[in-house]
Design an enzyme around this catalytic site. Structure first.
Site, PDB file in Angstrom:
ATOM      1  N   ASP A   9      -8.584  -6.277   4.769  1.00 46.72           N
ATOM      2  CA  ASP A   9      -9.896  -6.459   5.415  1.00 46.72           C
ATOM      3  C   ASP A   9     -11.019  -6.283   4.383  1.00 46.72           C
ATOM      4  OD1 ASP A   9     -11.824  -6.683   7.355  1.00 46.72           O
ATOM      5  OD2 ASP A   9     -11.337  -4.822   8.406  1.00 46.72           O
TER       6      ASP A   9
ATOM      7  N   THR B 239       1.171  -3.443   8.767  1.00 43.52           N
ATOM      8  CA  THR B 239       2.178  -2.696   7.998  1.00 43.52           C
ATOM      9  C   THR B 239       1.599  -1.881   6.846  1.00 43.52           C
ATOM     10  OG1 THR B 239       2.726  -4.485   6.448  1.00 43.52           O
ATOM     11  CG2 THR B 239       3.927  -4.446   8.537  1.00 43.52           C
ATOM     12  N   GLY B 240       0.285  -1.831   6.730  1.00 42.89           N
ATOM     13  CA  GLY B 240      -0.355  -1.008   5.710  1.00 42.89           C
ATOM     14  C   GLY B 240      -0.872   0.272   6.342  1.00 42.89           C
TER      15      GLY B 240
HETATM   16  N1  AR6 Z   1      -3.816 -10.130   0.196  1.00 37.79           N
HETATM   17  C1  AR6 Z   1      -2.695 -10.048   0.962  1.00 37.79           C
HETATM   18  N2  AR6 Z   1      -2.238  -8.908   1.492  1.00 37.79           N
HETATM   19  C2  AR6 Z   1      -2.941  -7.773   1.227  1.00 37.79           C
HETATM   20  C3  AR6 Z   1      -4.116  -7.755   0.431  1.00 37.79           C
HETATM   21  C4  AR6 Z   1      -4.553  -9.017  -0.086  1.00 37.79           C
HETATM   22  N3  AR6 Z   1      -5.658  -9.122  -0.837  1.00 37.79           N
HETATM   23  N4  AR6 Z   1      -4.572  -6.474   0.365  1.00 37.79           N
HETATM   24  C5  AR6 Z   1      -3.708  -5.701   1.051  1.00 37.79           C
HETATM   25  N5  AR6 Z   1      -2.718  -6.469   1.577  1.00 37.79           N
HETATM   26  P1  AR6 Z   1      -3.687  -3.246   5.698  1.00 37.79           P
HETATM   27  P2  AR6 Z   1      -3.241  -2.877   8.608  1.00 37.79           P
HETATM   28  C6  AR6 Z   1      -1.545  -6.101   2.398  1.00 37.79           C
HETATM   29  O1  AR6 Z   1      -3.691  -1.781   5.482  1.00 37.79           O
HETATM   30  O2  AR6 Z   1      -2.022  -2.066   8.366  1.00 37.79           O
HETATM   31  C7  AR6 Z   1      -8.236  -1.843   7.379  1.00 37.79           C
HETATM   32  O3  AR6 Z   1      -9.019  -0.737   7.033  1.00 37.79           O
HETATM   33  C8  AR6 Z   1      -1.101  -4.654   2.396  1.00 37.79           C
HETATM   34  O4  AR6 Z   1      -0.397  -4.358   1.203  1.00 37.79           O
HETATM   35  O5  AR6 Z   1      -4.714  -4.071   5.007  1.00 37.79           O
HETATM   36  O6  AR6 Z   1      -3.198  -3.944   9.663  1.00 37.79           O
HETATM   37  C9  AR6 Z   1      -8.696  -2.489   8.680  1.00 37.79           C
HETATM   38  O7  AR6 Z   1     -10.109  -2.465   8.798  1.00 37.79           O
HETATM   39  C10 AR6 Z   1      -0.201  -4.665   3.625  1.00 37.79           C
HETATM   40  O8  AR6 Z   1       1.069  -5.222   3.274  1.00 37.79           O
HETATM   41  O9  AR6 Z   1      -3.802  -3.626   7.284  1.00 37.79           O
HETATM   42  C11 AR6 Z   1      -8.021  -1.654   9.707  1.00 37.79           C
HETATM   43  O10 AR6 Z   1      -8.743  -0.465   9.969  1.00 37.79           O
HETATM   44  C12 AR6 Z   1      -0.900  -5.645   4.579  1.00 37.79           C
HETATM   45  O11 AR6 Z   1      -1.841  -6.358   3.746  1.00 37.79           O
HETATM   46  C13 AR6 Z   1      -6.698  -1.305   9.079  1.00 37.79           C
HETATM   47  O12 AR6 Z   1      -6.917  -1.390   7.668  1.00 37.79           O
HETATM   48  C14 AR6 Z   1      -1.679  -4.975   5.708  1.00 37.79           C
HETATM   49  O13 AR6 Z   1      -2.232  -3.748   5.288  1.00 37.79           O
HETATM   50  C15 AR6 Z   1      -5.624  -2.292   9.448  1.00 37.79           C
HETATM   51  O14 AR6 Z   1      -4.391  -1.839   8.959  1.00 37.79           O
END
Ligand code: AR6
Length: 174
Positions: free
Chosen positions: A32, A116-117
């Site tokens: 995000d 998954t993050g």
């Molecule tokens: N490109 C592709 N994937 C990515 C990138 C990128 N540039 N950066 C991170 N990832 P997360 P969530 C991966 O935590 O679990 C935010 O604060 C990361 O490694 O981004 O849905 C929002 O505002 C992981 O595999 O999202 C929400 O509050 C995946 O993207 C919360 O995080 C998702 O990780 C959402 O948490």
């Protein structure tokens, strides 16, 4: 067609990229934060006018400085052990995004690994839900020509690769 790729979703040239957002739609960390930084402040300005989004649903904006034309924002479920409808909500995220993409005439869509993050959804379960839902939607919507799952690290890519392999084996057998 579903492709599992490694990379940074902010660099992908497709009709729409998906943002793993939160319900405020006002930005955050992880993917995000990366999407908002790359798109520029106009993205946040448009998001402010959307008044949030419920978990499992999706809203669409322009892509501004991104190579993608649109960003589809979806708040995934926070993992809480699995008995709070997390899998259904995650499925609904993928379906809502693809539905919006199809309505806007998008032919190519890229997803990050939703939930998954920071939201701690177990990768094995999340990848199975994602792959199954995307394949089933695309079967009934041939206008969506290509979906990419963009994995930010090799561990994540490994789970999506094996989830896709499992689905392909199931399809051959039945
Ligand atoms: N490109 C592709 N994937 C990515 C990138 C990128 N540039 N950066 C991170 N990832 P997360 P969530 C991966 O935590 O679990 C935010 O604060 C990361 O490694 O981004 O849905 C929002 O505002 C992981 O595999 O999202 C929400 O509050 C995946 O993207 C919360 O995080 C998702 O990780 C959402 O948490």
């Amino acid at each position: 067609m579903l492709k599992i790729v490694s990379g940074d979703i902010t660099k992908i040239s497709v009709d729409a990229i998906v943002n793993a957002a939160n319900t405020s739609l006002l930005g955050g960390g992880g993917v995000d934060g990366a999407i908002h930084r790359a798109a520029g402040p106009e993205l946040l300005a448009e998001c402010r006018m959307l008044h949030g989004c419920k978990t499992g649903q999706a809203k669409i904006t322009k892509g501004y400085r991104l190579p993608a034309k649109y960003v589809i924002h979806t708040p995934g479920p926070v993992w809480n052990g699995g008995s709070r409808g997390e899998e259904e909500l995650l499925k609904s995220c993928y379906e809502s995004c693809l539905k919006l993409a199809a309505e806007r005439g998008c032919r190519t869509v890229a997803f990050p690994s939703i939930s998954t993050g920071i939201y701690r959804f177990p990768l094995e379960k999340a990848s199975a839900v994602a792959v199954r839902t995307i394949l089933s939607f695309c079967q009934s919507h041939p206008e969506i020509e290509e979906v990419q799952m963009v994995c930010f690290d090799e561990r994540t890519k490994g789970f999506y690769d094996s989830a896709l392999q499992k689905e392909n084996i199931l399809h051959i057998e039945f």
